[in-house]
Design an enzyme around this catalytic site. Sequence first.
Site, PDB file in Angstrom:
ATOM      1  CG  ASN A 292      -1.505   1.311   1.541  1.00  0.00           C
ATOM      2  OD1 ASN A 292      -2.494   1.711   0.935  1.00  0.00           O
ATOM      3  ND2 ASN A 292      -0.899   2.062   2.478  1.00  0.00           N
TER       4      ASN A 292
ATOM      5  CE1 TYR B 192       0.522   7.632  -6.711  1.00  0.00           C
ATOM      6  CE2 TYR B 192      -1.191   7.861  -8.376  1.00  0.00           C
ATOM      7  CZ  TYR B 192      -0.798   7.473  -7.114  1.00  0.00           C
ATOM      8  OH  TYR B 192      -1.722   6.920  -6.247  1.00  0.00           O
TER       9      TYR B 192
HETATM   10  P1  NAP Z   1      -1.288   8.574   2.455  1.00  0.00           P
HETATM   11  O1  NAP Z   1      -2.368   8.929   3.411  1.00  0.00           O
HETATM   12  O2  NAP Z   1      -0.340   9.625   2.011  1.00  0.00           O
HETATM   13  O3  NAP Z   1      -0.495   7.316   3.043  1.00  0.00           O
HETATM   14  C1  NAP Z   1       0.614   6.775   2.379  1.00  0.00           C
HETATM   15  C2  NAP Z   1       1.370   5.905   3.351  1.00  0.00           C
HETATM   16  O4  NAP Z   1       2.510   5.334   2.692  1.00  0.00           O
HETATM   17  C3  NAP Z   1       1.915   6.694   4.530  1.00  0.00           C
HETATM   18  O5  NAP Z   1       1.674   5.984   5.714  1.00  0.00           O
HETATM   19  C4  NAP Z   1       3.408   6.773   4.247  1.00  0.00           C
HETATM   20  O6  NAP Z   1       4.210   6.822   5.391  1.00  0.00           O
HETATM   21  C5  NAP Z   1       3.631   5.468   3.531  1.00  0.00           C
HETATM   22  N1  NAP Z   1       4.867   5.468   2.776  1.00  0.00           N
HETATM   23  C6  NAP Z   1       5.244   6.337   1.808  1.00  0.00           C
HETATM   24  N2  NAP Z   1       6.449   6.009   1.345  1.00  0.00           N
HETATM   25  C7  NAP Z   1       6.864   4.915   2.039  1.00  0.00           C
HETATM   26  C8  NAP Z   1       8.023   4.109   2.008  1.00  0.00           C
HETATM   27  N3  NAP Z   1       9.026   4.361   1.155  1.00  0.00           N
HETATM   28  N4  NAP Z   1       8.122   3.064   2.859  1.00  0.00           N
HETATM   29  C9  NAP Z   1       7.114   2.785   3.721  1.00  0.00           C
HETATM   30  N5  NAP Z   1       5.983   3.518   3.793  1.00  0.00           N
HETATM   31  C10 NAP Z   1       5.865   4.570   2.957  1.00  0.00           C
HETATM   32  O7  NAP Z   1      -1.904   8.000   1.101  1.00  0.00           O
HETATM   33  P2  NAP Z   1      -3.159   7.063   0.802  1.00  0.00           P
HETATM   34  O8  NAP Z   1      -4.114   7.883   0.046  1.00  0.00           O
HETATM   35  O9  NAP Z   1      -3.587   6.339   2.006  1.00  0.00           O
HETATM   36  O10 NAP Z   1      -2.487   6.072  -0.257  1.00  0.00           O
HETATM   37  C11 NAP Z   1      -2.265   4.670   0.003  1.00  0.00           C
HETATM   38  C12 NAP Z   1      -2.015   3.983  -1.324  1.00  0.00           C
HETATM   39  O11 NAP Z   1      -3.165   4.104  -2.154  1.00  0.00           O
HETATM   40  C13 NAP Z   1      -0.862   4.576  -2.130  1.00  0.00           C
HETATM   41  O12 NAP Z   1      -0.159   3.551  -2.784  1.00  0.00           O
HETATM   42  C14 NAP Z   1      -1.554   5.451  -3.139  1.00  0.00           C
HETATM   43  O13 NAP Z   1      -0.773   5.667  -4.288  1.00  0.00           O
HETATM   44  C15 NAP Z   1      -2.785   4.626  -3.408  1.00  0.00           C
HETATM   45  N6  NAP Z   1      -3.905   5.369  -3.979  1.00  0.00           N
HETATM   46  C16 NAP Z   1      -4.497   6.385  -3.296  1.00  0.00           C
HETATM   47  C17 NAP Z   1      -5.558   7.069  -3.877  1.00  0.00           C
HETATM   48  C18 NAP Z   1      -6.271   8.188  -3.175  1.00  0.00           C
HETATM   49  O14 NAP Z   1      -7.142   8.823  -3.811  1.00  0.00           O
HETATM   50  N7  NAP Z   1      -5.975   8.501  -1.922  1.00  0.00           N
HETATM   51  C19 NAP Z   1      -6.006   6.704  -5.150  1.00  0.00           C
HETATM   52  C20 NAP Z   1      -5.380   5.660  -5.822  1.00  0.00           C
HETATM   53  C21 NAP Z   1      -4.334   4.986  -5.215  1.00  0.00           C
HETATM   54  P3  NAP Z   1       4.761   8.227   5.980  1.00  0.00           P
HETATM   55  O15 NAP Z   1       3.545   8.997   6.387  1.00  0.00           O
HETATM   56  O16 NAP Z   1       5.570   7.801   7.125  1.00  0.00           O
HETATM   57  O17 NAP Z   1       5.509   8.885   4.885  1.00  0.00           O
END
Ligand code: NAP
Length: 243
Positions: free
Chosen positions: A89, A154
């Site tokens: 994730n 991305y």
């Molecule tokens: P988020 O709230 O920004 O959370 C992302 C998480 O990933 C954070 O806990 C962050 O940790 C962690 N992370 C980032 N880089 C990392 C690394 N190198 N090693 C370990 N942990 C890492 O984002 P989210 O929206 O929940 O996104 C979760 C996933 O869903 C992502 O892959 C994102 O691309 C995908 N996604 C999200 C959306 C959306 O609309 N939100 C849509 C499509 C896909 P830190 O806080 O410690 O940096």
Amino acid sequence: MNENKRKTAIITGAAKGIGRAIALKFAQNGVNVVINYRTTDPAELVAEIEQMNVDCLAVQADVGDFEQAKQLISTAQEKFGSVDYLVNNAGITKDGLILKMGENDFDAVVETNLKGAFNTMRHASPIMLKQKSGAIVNITSVVGLHGNGGQANYSAAKAGLVGLTKSVAKELGSRGITVNAIAPGFIETDMTDNLPEVVKTKLLESIALRRYGQAEEVADLVYFIANSKYITAQVVTIDGGMS
Ligand code: NAP
């Protein structure tokens, strides 16, 4: 494996957002959870999960780093004795138009969003093969399927994750291991919080259900796919009818 033994799920980037919701979903269903985090303190989440009568272990690791990813998987294996679910994730964005995008912004996004998933799957695969069981779910994005201006890095990483998912599914399938990807649309988290209001309003108009998705809705789908034994090598979209 003893059928009565509690299963274990490793969720990367689980301290907040979608990852947090996924960790809670597995815990609510009696699965021991390994919370991987990078900088966000997961203490509150760990305490919440421990109230659920399952074990929870927080492991700090940058998944983009091959050795740290190895450490994450081996720590989970040593603590719980199996790796039954792996949810990739962890993800970041560093948006910008191709004309202005720096090399570092491209590399950083690919390193976490694509190589991070390779790193954890590389180290979890031998364990799952030995177990002859396991389920891997990779969080890609609708942007990886359709592209998006301002997100070349991305989109490329998320599209790469689709190919990685399908290939690994074909390699591990004969041992009963499933590998799938989930492609969310616009989900309300910190990642989408910073978008300008005008962009959010325009996005909303393109969503058939006229609302943003919630992290818990993605978590429900991840849990379902992870437990669907005859679904593999698939990308399942969850976007409210956006794409
Ligand atoms: P988020 O709230 O920004 O959370 C992302 C998480 O990933 C954070 O806990 C962050 O940790 C962690 N992370 C980032 N880089 C990392 C690394 N190198 N090693 C370990 N942990 C890492 O984002 P989210 O929206 O929940 O996104 C979760 C996933 O869903 C992502 O892959 C994102 O691309 C995908 N996604 C999200 C959306 C959306 O609309 N939100 C849509 C499509 C896909 P830190 O806080 O410690 O940096």
